[in-house]
Design an enzyme around this catalytic site. Structure first.
Site, mmCIF file in Angstrom:
data_model
loop_
_atom_site.group_PDB
_atom_site.id
_atom_site.type_symbol
_atom_site.label_atom_id
_atom_site.label_comp_id
_atom_site.label_asym_id
_atom_site.label_seq_id
_atom_site.Cartn_x
_atom_site.Cartn_y
_atom_site.Cartn_z
ATOM 1 N N GLY A 11 0.840 -1.207 0.000
ATOM 2 C CA GLY A 11 0.000 0.000 0.000
ATOM 3 C C GLY A 11 0.865 1.244 0.000
ATOM 4 N N GLY A 59 6.416 -2.527 2.919
ATOM 5 C CA GLY A 59 6.045 -2.974 4.257
ATOM 6 C C GLY A 59 6.499 -4.411 4.488
ATOM 7 N N HIS A 90 -8.919 5.321 2.947
ATOM 8 C CA HIS A 90 -7.711 5.659 2.189
ATOM 9 C C HIS A 90 -7.365 7.144 2.218
ATOM 10 C CE1 HIS A 90 -8.696 1.641 0.833
ATOM 11 N NE2 HIS A 90 -7.420 1.515 0.533
ATOM 12 N N GLN A 131 -6.503 8.552 4.684
ATOM 13 C CA GLN A 131 -5.336 8.610 5.579
ATOM 14 C C GLN A 131 -4.028 8.375 4.839
ATOM 15 O OE1 GLN A 131 -6.651 6.233 9.434
ATOM 16 N NE2 GLN A 131 -7.880 5.722 7.671
ATOM 17 N N ILE A 168 1.879 3.324 6.747
ATOM 18 C CA ILE A 168 1.198 4.257 7.665
ATOM 19 C C ILE A 168 0.916 3.554 8.989
ATOM 20 C CG2 ILE A 168 0.157 5.645 5.819
ATOM 21 C CD1 ILE A 168 -2.552 4.238 6.577
ATOM 22 N N ASP A 169 0.902 2.207 8.976
ATOM 23 C CA ASP A 169 0.496 1.450 10.171
ATOM 24 C C ASP A 169 1.538 1.502 11.294
ATOM 25 O OD1 ASP A 169 -1.603 0.751 8.523
ATOM 26 O OD2 ASP A 169 -0.768 -1.216 8.011
ATOM 27 N N GLY A 183 1.270 -8.650 -6.153
ATOM 28 C CA GLY A 183 2.160 -9.287 -7.129
ATOM 29 C C GLY A 183 3.372 -9.978 -6.542
HETATM 30 O O1 F6P Z 1 -1.018 -1.354 5.372
HETATM 31 C C1 F6P Z 1 -1.529 -0.113 5.009
HETATM 32 C C2 F6P Z 1 -3.027 -0.180 4.876
HETATM 33 O O2 F6P Z 1 -3.501 1.116 4.573
HETATM 34 C C3 F6P Z 1 -3.753 -0.742 6.104
HETATM 35 O O3 F6P Z 1 -3.856 0.199 7.136
HETATM 36 C C4 F6P Z 1 -5.041 -1.174 5.498
HETATM 37 O O4 F6P Z 1 -5.633 -2.243 6.226
HETATM 38 C C5 F6P Z 1 -4.636 -1.659 4.138
HETATM 39 O O5 F6P Z 1 -3.410 -1.048 3.826
HETATM 40 C C6 F6P Z 1 -5.640 -1.358 3.052
HETATM 41 O O6 F6P Z 1 -5.176 -1.922 1.872
HETATM 42 P P1 F6P Z 1 -5.878 -1.701 0.457
HETATM 43 O O7 F6P Z 1 -5.374 -0.391 -0.077
HETATM 44 O O8 F6P Z 1 -5.408 -2.847 -0.348
HETATM 45 O O9 F6P Z 1 -7.342 -1.662 0.674
#
Ligand code: F6P
Length: 361
Positions: A15, A116, A285, A287, A140-141, A79
């Site tokens: 992400g 990550g 998103h 955030q 971001i986590d 991927g």
């Molecule tokens: O790991 C970052 C993150 O934004 C998490 O906080 C969230 O659970 C996940 O990615 C969301 O992923 P996606 O963009 O695939 O929905």
């Protein structure tokens, strides 16, 4: 002895997080200063598996990137070259040998991987197959082990805090409860920091399974003291005692679990327990997008610059990390398969309690 690096690859995986572009800029500028050419690889490892997905990056290409969210290289969290999802089969394919061949065909002497835990685990597998890797932690986590902070976290928390500030006003006006769902996957860093920064009344995090009755009791006690409203921050991965995590859709092969829905459930459940109206907001998103704040720009730039330094010193199989305000290197194998929840004895948890915040326990 091998020759000094002349050309390196760079990719972003998983992400996106605010600061990814700042790392790319720092890598390209630092490498150019050292006389090293940079090749940008598009859409994470996809760009190493499929042809025509790489491009040379010059200083002109990265001008002004420190200000931009997202990633100019594109990214994906699906991927994995060692288990690549197939359209017409549930059995994934192994494209890793093809990726290694492509790496060599591009004339690269190292690969800087910004990602990550999932992306860094893939990078570690490539390192074991002889691809010299330097990892840069991103999320971001804020849940990557061995680094006290990842870039993107501060910007995400600031956004969530701003949202909470706004929700205080409307909640107060209507005597309501507002339940705010934030990201963070299986850790509660974003929720806890945003709850403290935004002065929330309750924070529910995955590390502490909650009992909703306790949250309701807390809200009712506040009402008796004259509070007109309450703000509950809930991490997307939080669970009730004995309950399961909430997901928005069944998990597809090669894809991580998609968390979501806990705020709505809590909001509905709190109404009869408190005799108050409740609304929920999912920040989602929002955030992740937007311009990185100064802290994330600086951390991202330090990480990128240090990654190039490690390439020059031929320190491979490592990740850059922040420790007590110093940038250090950590073996990738220390990072793989681990995550960093909020420690239960963390002073941040204690501070939240001292502030009178309900943590649902
Ligand atoms: O790991 C970052 C993150 O934004 C998490 O906080 C969230 O659970 C996940 O990615 C969301 O992923 P996606 O963009 O695939 O929905």
């Amino acid at each position: 002895m091998s020759l000094p690096a002349r050309r390196i690859g760079i990719l972003t995986g998983g992400g996106d997080a605010p600061g990814l572009n700042a790392v790319i800029r720092a890598v390209v500028r630092s490498a150019t200063t050292a006389g090293i050419e940079c090749i940008g690889i598009e859409d994470s490892f996809d760009g190493l598996m499929f042809p025509g997905r790489t491009r040379r990056l010059t200083v002109a290409d990265v001008t002004g990137l420190h200000r931009l969210g997202g990633t100019i290289l594109g990214t994906t969290n699906r991927g994995n070259p060692f288990a690549y999802p197939q359209k017409d089969s549930d059995v994934p394919a192994d494209y890793s040998a093809r990726a290694v061949e492509h790496f060599h065909a591009l004339g690269l002497s190292a690969l800087i991987v910004i990602g990550g835990d999932g992306t860094l685990a893939i990078a570690h597998e490539f390192q074991r197959r002889g691809v010299p890797i330097v990892g840069v932690p991103k999320t971001i986590d804020n849940d990557i082990v061995e680094t006290s902070m990842t870039f993107g976290f501060d910007t995400a928390v600031a956004f969530a805090t701003d949202a909470i500030d706004r929700l205080h006003a409307t909640a107060h006006a209507h005597h309501r409860i507002m339940v705010v769902e934030v990201m963070g996957r299986y850790s509660g860093w974003i929720a806890l920091y945003a709850a403290i920064a935004g002065g929330a009344d309750a924070a529910l995090i995955p590390e502490i399974p909650f009992e909703l009755s306790r949250v309701a009791t807390h809200i009712n006690a506040r009402d008796l003291l004259g509070a007109r409203s309450s703000i509950v921050v809930v991490a997307e991965g939080a669970t009730a005692v004995g309950g399961a995590r909430m997901v928005v859709a069944p998990t597809r092969p090669g894809q991580a679990e998609r968390l979501g829905g806990i705020a709505e459930r809590i909001s509905h459940a709190l109404e009869p327990l408190t005799d108050k109206e409740s609304r929920h907001v999912v920040l989602g998103h929002l955030q992740r997008g937007g311009s990185p704040l100064a802290f994330d720009r600086v951390l991202a730039t330090r990480f990128g610059s240090q990654a190039v330094d490690l390439v020059q010193r031929r320190r491979f199989g490592v990740m850059v990390a922040l420790r007590a305000d110093r940038i250090v290197e950590v073996p990738l194998e220390f990072v793989v398969g681990r995550s960093r929840p909020v420690p239960l004895d963390s002073d941040v948890i204690q501070v939240a309690r001292n502030m009178g915040m309900c943590l649902g326990d």
